[in-house]
Design a protein around this motif. Structure first.
Motif, PDB file in Angstrom:
ATOM      1  N   VAL A 311      -8.502  68.116  70.359  1.00  0.00           N
ATOM      2  CA  VAL A 311      -8.166  69.460  70.814  1.00  0.00           C
ATOM      3  C   VAL A 311      -6.740  69.758  70.363  1.00  0.00           C
ATOM      4  CG1 VAL A 311      -7.822  70.955  72.820  1.00  0.00           C
ATOM      5  CG2 VAL A 311      -9.660  69.245  72.820  1.00  0.00           C
ATOM      6  N   PRO A 312      -6.501  70.874  69.659  1.00  0.00           N
ATOM      7  CA  PRO A 312      -5.130  71.181  69.228  1.00  0.00           C
ATOM      8  C   PRO A 312      -4.153  71.092  70.399  1.00  0.00           C
ATOM      9  CG  PRO A 312      -6.683  72.723  68.245  1.00  0.00           C
ATOM     10  CD  PRO A 312      -7.469  71.905  69.229  1.00  0.00           C
ATOM     11  N   GLY A 313      -3.056  70.420  70.156  1.00  0.00           N
ATOM     12  CA  GLY A 313      -2.078  70.210  71.214  1.00  0.00           C
ATOM     13  C   GLY A 313      -2.358  68.997  72.066  1.00  0.00           C
ATOM     14  N   GLY A 314      -3.448  68.270  71.763  1.00  0.00           N
ATOM     15  CA  GLY A 314      -3.812  67.099  72.540  1.00  0.00           C
ATOM     16  C   GLY A 314      -3.218  65.827  71.979  1.00  0.00           C
ATOM     17  N   VAL A 315      -3.573  64.712  72.604  1.00  0.00           N
ATOM     18  CA  VAL A 315      -3.136  63.390  72.162  1.00  0.00           C
ATOM     19  C   VAL A 315      -4.370  62.518  71.987  1.00  0.00           C
ATOM     20  CG1 VAL A 315      -2.731  62.625  74.550  1.00  0.00           C
ATOM     21  CG2 VAL A 315      -1.647  61.413  72.656  1.00  0.00           C
ATOM     22  N   HIS A 316      -4.412  61.767  70.892  1.00  0.00           N
ATOM     23  CA  HIS A 316      -5.559  60.910  70.578  1.00  0.00           C
ATOM     24  C   HIS A 316      -5.081  59.459  70.514  1.00  0.00           C
ATOM     25  CE1 HIS A 316      -9.568  60.035  68.860  1.00  0.00           C
ATOM     26  NE2 HIS A 316      -8.925  59.093  68.179  1.00  0.00           N
ATOM     27  N   PHE A 317      -5.682  58.606  71.327  1.00  0.00           N
ATOM     28  CA  PHE A 317      -5.295  57.193  71.391  1.00  0.00           C
ATOM     29  C   PHE A 317      -6.106  56.364  70.399  1.00  0.00           C
ATOM     30  CE2 PHE A 317      -3.799  58.623  75.523  1.00  0.00           C
ATOM     31  CZ  PHE A 317      -2.624  57.905  75.693  1.00  0.00           C
ATOM     32  N   THR A 318      -5.405  55.454  69.747  1.00  0.00           N
ATOM     33  CA  THR A 318      -6.068  54.483  68.874  1.00  0.00           C
ATOM     34  C   THR A 318      -5.617  53.077  69.248  1.00  0.00           C
ATOM     35  OG1 THR A 318      -6.299  53.691  66.603  1.00  0.00           O
ATOM     36  CG2 THR A 318      -4.255  54.821  67.130  1.00  0.00           C
ATOM     37  N   GLY A 319      -6.550  52.143  69.162  1.00  0.00           N
ATOM     38  CA  GLY A 319      -6.229  50.744  69.416  1.00  0.00           C
ATOM     39  C   GLY A 319      -5.712  50.021  68.194  1.00  0.00           C
ATOM     40  N   SER A 320      -5.540  50.729  67.089  1.00  0.00           N
ATOM     41  CA  SER A 320      -4.997  50.107  65.879  1.00  0.00           C
ATOM     42  C   SER A 320      -3.670  49.439  66.204  1.00  0.00           C
ATOM     43  CB  SER A 320      -4.793  51.147  64.780  1.00  0.00           C
ATOM     44  OG  SER A 320      -6.030  51.648  64.341  1.00  0.00           O
ATOM     45  N   ALA A 321      -3.446  48.303  65.599  1.00  0.00           N
ATOM     46  CA  ALA A 321      -2.261  47.458  65.795  1.00  0.00           C
ATOM     47  C   ALA A 321      -2.450  46.465  66.922  1.00  0.00           C
ATOM     48  CB  ALA A 321      -0.993  48.263  66.008  1.00  0.00           C
ATOM     49  N   GLY A 322      -3.540  46.569  67.683  1.00  0.00           N
ATOM     50  CA  GLY A 322      -3.776  45.575  68.719  1.00  0.00           C
ATOM     51  C   GLY A 322      -3.885  44.171  68.157  1.00  0.00           C
ATOM     52  N   ASP A 323      -4.555  44.052  67.008  1.00  0.00           N
ATOM     53  CA  ASP A 323      -4.668  42.731  66.376  1.00  0.00           C
ATOM     54  C   ASP A 323      -3.294  42.148  66.060  1.00  0.00           C
ATOM     55  OD1 ASP A 323      -7.386  42.923  66.489  1.00  0.00           O
ATOM     56  OD2 ASP A 323      -7.686  43.331  64.368  1.00  0.00           O
TER      57      ASP A 323
END
Length: 608
Positions: A311-323
């Motif tokens: 959604v424009p203006g939203g925040v999207h979480f990614t688990g990238s870098a967990g490794d």
């Protein structure tokens, strides 16, 4: 592209960034950042700014002014979130990036002062500085961003290494280490609660009323979804392409049913959701980034995923870098041998041999050279290898472990480029004054900086296409510090998958037990292979004799042709090398169409 810049000098600044917003107390400008992510505090002869997602409230920032006055720079890096710090006390200026360099710091000298910036391209454009061919060669050859120290991708632009800050006063500009090269040692059990709290704080720092979406796939991303769902509705998404052969969809669907406040979407992606589609079919649509990044290769997949939930203006979480923080590669085995912990080394080698269906003696042979060397000797060895004829290709996993392993991309370069890079390695080895304490410490930190550079590219894609902020909490300072206090042999233990995260959340009733007990991990081999086959001709054109890389002597096109031929016939191939050269070629082509960054000052800015 979002960036920040500032001037320090004896005279007034002659330039300012186009469409930049001036923060007069610090003689700096913000470009493209929303007002809520640029926060300041001022006092008597002291100023402080934080740019990015910072969990400090106004009271914390006001108390930070005392730290600025005392030049206690490390304390300014310990708030939750991912952010840049710019601080000034009297005539002393400090510019502090984060540990993973999601907020990098560059600087270049001017006739009467110094410019600093979070964008190397912007600084280079001011003086029309060319690409540093040797620095780009180093990035391609070993994927360790800091092997050449303070050299950036542009001649005349200096890079502040991770864990260091830029300190400027009337006498000089210098880079100062603010982070210890080795952390105090804690066991998995002792560190578990701190890891959980740091991740909770990292997620909470982004939950500020914006719509929240998130990847939902492996253990790392699932943990973030569960943490965000404690306080906010989450629209989670799983890439469920038919080419994938994993159980991410099963676990994601089960998690969405078990955790409240989670709305779940599966995305197939269609025929364009393969590797290389965007860079071969729609290169002009890719946004300019400050450095090459891996997500140009998977851009069509990321667009399909984000398009379903963002959604424009939203925040999207990614688990990238967990490794990168919860686990580690097998390089620590060499450290165990070097420090004569032979019993532990033997047990772990047997475990890694079982996991990879290899002989324990083969595992030992691979790690033995690194166990009897250090970073300086490794760089001299790289120089010798580069002056020798290119090696026949074999999988990287079959090569000996090294402090700085040369990738297949090093063998794809021309003779002159290899010789120049060899000279640079020798020079770097002779100038090395801060040798890392262990192979695992060096490898892990380089891996995190490499990941952060890729995620910076993905962040630009998310902002450009969907107006959504990408959040990668596993790269936050607090999370890195909490995780890396646990020795590599415990994080990388072959007998339990990501035991640090499992211990951190077991019994906390945040992440379901069936997730914490999961021992599988998804892979994208099928999607990668599909993209290679369907876009082979486009890659030949992109990376052919007329490519920018070929013109710089950094790529011999015949190697690309051979690699694509192996893909079509189903043979093993240097897929990682192909990703690297593709990303670099796209970036070089984008530089030719870069925007105009600066304009003349109509009036004076504050002086240094």
């Amino acid at each position: 592209m979002r960036w920040s810049t500032g001037w320090y000098g004896r005279q007034l600044a002659c330039w300012r960034p186009r469409q930049g917003r001036l923060l007069a107390d610090l003689a700096m400008w913000q470009c493209g950042w929303p007002a809520g992510q640029v926060r300041t505090a001022t006092g008597r002869n002291v100023s402080l700014a934080v740019i990015g997602d910072c969990g400090a409230d106004d009271e914390h920032l006001d108390s930070g002014l005392a730290a600025v006055t005392n030049q206690d720079w490390p304390s300014l890096t310990k708030w939750p979130g991912s952010y840049l710090v710019v601080a000034r006390t009297g005539a002393t200026l400090a510019v502090i990036g984060d540990l993973s360099t999601q907020h990098p710091v560059y600087w270049c000298s001017a006739e009467s002062g110094l410019w600093w910036s979070t964008s190397a391209i912007a600084l280079a454009s001011m003086k029309s500085l060319p690409v540093d061919r040797v620095s780009l060669a180093a990035r391609l050859a070993c994927a360790q961003p800091e092997v050449l120290g303070s050299r950036s991708l542009f001649e005349g632009v200096h890079r502040v290494p991770s864990g260091h800050l830029l300190l400027v006063n009337p006498d000089r500009a210098s880079t100062i280490r603010y982070e210890p090269s080795k952390y105090p040692v804690h066991s998995v059990q002792d560190a578990a609660s701190k890891v959980r709290v740091s991740l909770e704080d990292a997620v909470d720092a982004r939950l500020d009323g914006r719509p929240v979406s998130a990847d939902l796939a492996g253990l790392d991303s699932t943990t973030l979804v569960c943490l965000a769902a404690r306080r906010n509705p989450v629209h989670a998404v799983t890439f469920a392409n038919r080419r994938l052969r994993d159980d991410d969809e099963y676990y994601a669907t089960r998690t969405a049913r078990a955790v409240g406040s989670v709305r779940h979407t599966l995305v197939e992606g269609g025929p364009s959701a393969v590797y290389y589609h965007a860079c071969c079919i729609d290169l002009e649509s890719l946004p300019l980034t400050d450095a090459p990044h891996a997500y140009v290769v998977t851009a069509s997949i990321k667009r399909a995923v984000l398009g379903a939930v963002a959604v424009p203006g939203g925040v999207h979480f990614t688990g990238s870098a967990g490794d990168g923080v919860l686990a580690t590669g097998s390089a620590y085995l060499a450290d165990l041998v070097r420090t004569r912990r032979y019993g532990l080394a033997l047990r772990h080698m047997l475990g890694h041999a079982r996991l990879r269906s290899r002989s324990p003696w083969r595992v030992l042979r691979q790690h033995w050279p690194a166990a009897h060397g250090d970073l300086r000797r490794a760089w001299h060895a790289c120089a010798r290898d580069l002056r020798s004829p290119p090696r026949p290709w074999e999988p990287q996993a079959a090569r000996p472990v090294s402090w700085t392993p040369l990738l297949a991309t090093a063998d794809w370069m021309g003779r002159r480029a290899r010789a120049d890079l060899a000279d640079a390695f020798d020079e770097a080895a002779e100038g090395l004054t801060d040798s890392p304490p262990s192979l695992a410490d060096w490898s892990d930190r380089q891996h995190l900086v490499d990941i952060a550079g890729d995620i910076a590219g993905w962040r630009e894609l998310a902002l450009h296409d969907h107006g959504v902020e990408l959040a990668a909490p596993f790269l936050d300072n607090g999370v890195i510090r909490a995780c890396l206090t646990v020795p590599a042999e415990q994080r990388g233990s072959p007998d339990q998958y990501k035991r640090l995260l499992t211990n951190a959340f077991s019994g906390a009733e945040i992440v379901p037990d069936f997730v914490l007990n999961r021992h599988t991990k998804g892979g994208f081999d099928g999607v990668s292979y599909g993209g290679l086959v369907s876009h082979a001709e486009g890659l030949r054109r992109l990376l052919g004799s007329s490519s920018c890389l070929a013109d710089l002597g950094l790529l011999t096109p015949g190697h690309v042709t051979d690699t694509l031929g192996r893909a079509v016939t189903g043979l093993p191939l240097a897929a990682g090398a192909l990703h690297l050269v593709t990303a670099a070629e796209v970036w070089l082509r984008q530089l030719d169409t870069a925007q105009s960054w600066w304009e003349r000052m109509p009036h004076a800015a504050p002086a240094g």
